[in-house]
Write an enzyme that holds these catalytic residues in place. Structure first.
Site, PDB file in Angstrom:
ATOM      1  CE  LYS A  35      -0.799   0.041   5.028  1.00  0.00           C
ATOM      2  NZ  LYS A  35      -1.751   0.089   6.148  1.00  0.00           N
ATOM      3  NE  ARG A 131      -6.916   0.668  11.410  1.00  0.00           N
ATOM      4  CZ  ARG A 131      -5.951   0.703  11.186  1.00  0.00           C
ATOM      5  NH1 ARG A 131      -4.616   1.762  11.129  1.00  0.00           N
ATOM      6  NH2 ARG A 131      -5.234  -0.438  10.426  1.00  0.00           N
ATOM      7  CE1 TYR A 253      12.735  31.987   6.489  1.00  0.00           C
ATOM      8  CE2 TYR A 253      12.834  29.436   5.556  1.00  0.00           C
ATOM      9  CZ  TYR A 253      12.889  31.155   5.480  1.00  0.00           C
ATOM     10  OH  TYR A 253      13.098  31.636   3.883  1.00  0.00           O
ATOM     11  CG  MET A 301       9.813  24.497   0.210  1.00  0.00           C
ATOM     12  SD  MET A 301       9.026  25.722  -1.138  1.00  0.00           S
ATOM     13  CE  MET A 301       7.908  26.496   0.337  1.00  0.00           C
TER      14      MET A 301
END
Length: 357
Positions: A35, A131, A253, A301
């Site tokens: 998956k 679930r 940052y 980024m």
């Protein structure tokens, strides 16, 4: 593309890890879990690695299962969440796909099928993860309903463990699930990667190795190498700039790291847009030209910074392994308070891929 970042996929490692996993349960079949695009490794690349050894495959989306059939895969394929509507239930029959049945709605879709082309059904039991699945009290009635449908053929009883990888273990869930096995008369599929390696009494007829196929340990207290696994994915890039940072200056940052003394840092062409976790802590491990060091400051980024203060030989062009054989992905995940699963799946499409046999 000249930007130096790349992700390498090692098919031989996937194959090795599958065979090692299957050897943990020699009396069981092992369905390779593919998956999420084979946990970010590439669906067809993973299948090619396992084509002649896998007993079967487990997927999520029917579109991926159909791709495998169209690519010539003949082994059993099971959809771990089953059909999402009546049309998919019909397609499962057409393409010879098995699938979990975890709700009355799915049984109603199967009721529209034909005895000439029944769907292979795995009755899903909710043994405590809460679930998907029928409760143990509902199991007998759900099984009887399924067996009454001409469009269904019940081939397995399945469940999924919530805590097979930690100290809580599987005892509570197994105590709810195990009494259903003999009355059902069905083959059992319960063991995920963690249960496969640590809870042999749950192996049953079919085990479902997932994360271990890709060379990552499911356990916090044992790394992949300790299990004999090989990493199937390597994320690497290169240093594109070097900065000398005086004491008192900050890196990146938000001033998350302020230099206590003079530092030498390398700027690496990899950022959160490539899939590296933005929240990785200072000191998250990397290897520069094979030497261990760590990240500094906040990941941006397109770039991140690494500490070169003790690596005078490193500079522009130095290779930086973000995770792979030198930097276990579990250690990187720990630095970002996440799991190796998420890092594998998060590698961005913009990162060039190189596939090795």
């Amino acid at each position: 593309m000249t930007r130096p970042i790349q992700v390498e996929i090692h098919r031989s490692a996937i194959r090795h890890n599958y065979l090692l996993s299957r050897a943990q349960a020699p009396q069981s079949k092992a369905y390779a879990v593919l998956k999420a695009n084979a946990y970010g490794h590439g669906l067809l690349d993973a299948v090619q690695a396992l084509a002649d050894v896998a007993d079967g495959f487990a997927l999520l989306n029917i579109e991926d299962a159909i791709r495998l059939r169209q690519a010539g895969v003949q082994q059993d394929i099971v959809l771990l969440e089953g059909a999402f509507d009546a049309e998919e239930a019909a397609a499962m029959a057409h393409y010879r796909l098995g699938g979990a049945v975890h709700s009355q709605q799915q049984i109603s879709w199967l009721a529209k099928g034909s005895a000439q082309q029944p769907v292979s059904c795995w009755l899903k039991i909710n043994s405590g993860m809460n679930r998907l699945g029928f409760t143990p009290a509902e199991a007998a009635a759900a099984l009887a309903q399924l067996r009454a449908q001409p469009g269904a053929r019940v081939d397995a009883l399945m469940t999924h463990f919530a805590s097979a990888d930690d100290d809580y273990g599987v005892a509570e869930q197994w105590s709810r699930f195990q009494p259903l096995i003999a009355p059902s008369g069905l083959p059992v599929s319960a063991a995920n990667s963690a249960a496969l390696f640590r809870h042999p009494h749950t192996h049953g007829s079919i085990v479902r190795p997932g994360i271990v196929l890709y060379g990552s340990s499911p356990f916090a207290d044992t790394d992949a190498a300790g299990l004999g696994l090989r990493p199937a994915m390597t994320l690497s890039s290169r240093v594109i700039a070097v900065q000398k940072v005086p004491a008192g200056d900050a890196v990146g940052y938000g001033r998350r790291l302020v230099a206590e003394g003079e530092m030498r840092i390398g700027i690496v062409a990899c950022g959160y847009a490539d899939g590296y976790p933005r929240i990785a802590a200072n000191g998250t491990p990397v290897a520069v030209d094979g030497h261990p060091t760590g990240t500094v400051g906040r990941v941006s980024m397109d770039m991140l910074a690494v500490d070169l203060s003790k690596l005078p030989q490193a500079g522009i062009g130095s290779r930086v392994e973000l995770w792979g054989p030198q930097v276990p992905i579990e250690r990187v995940a720990a630095g970002a308070d996440t799991l190796g699963y998420e890092l594998m799946c998060a590698v961005a499409p913009r990162v060039p891929r190189l596939v090795h046999n």
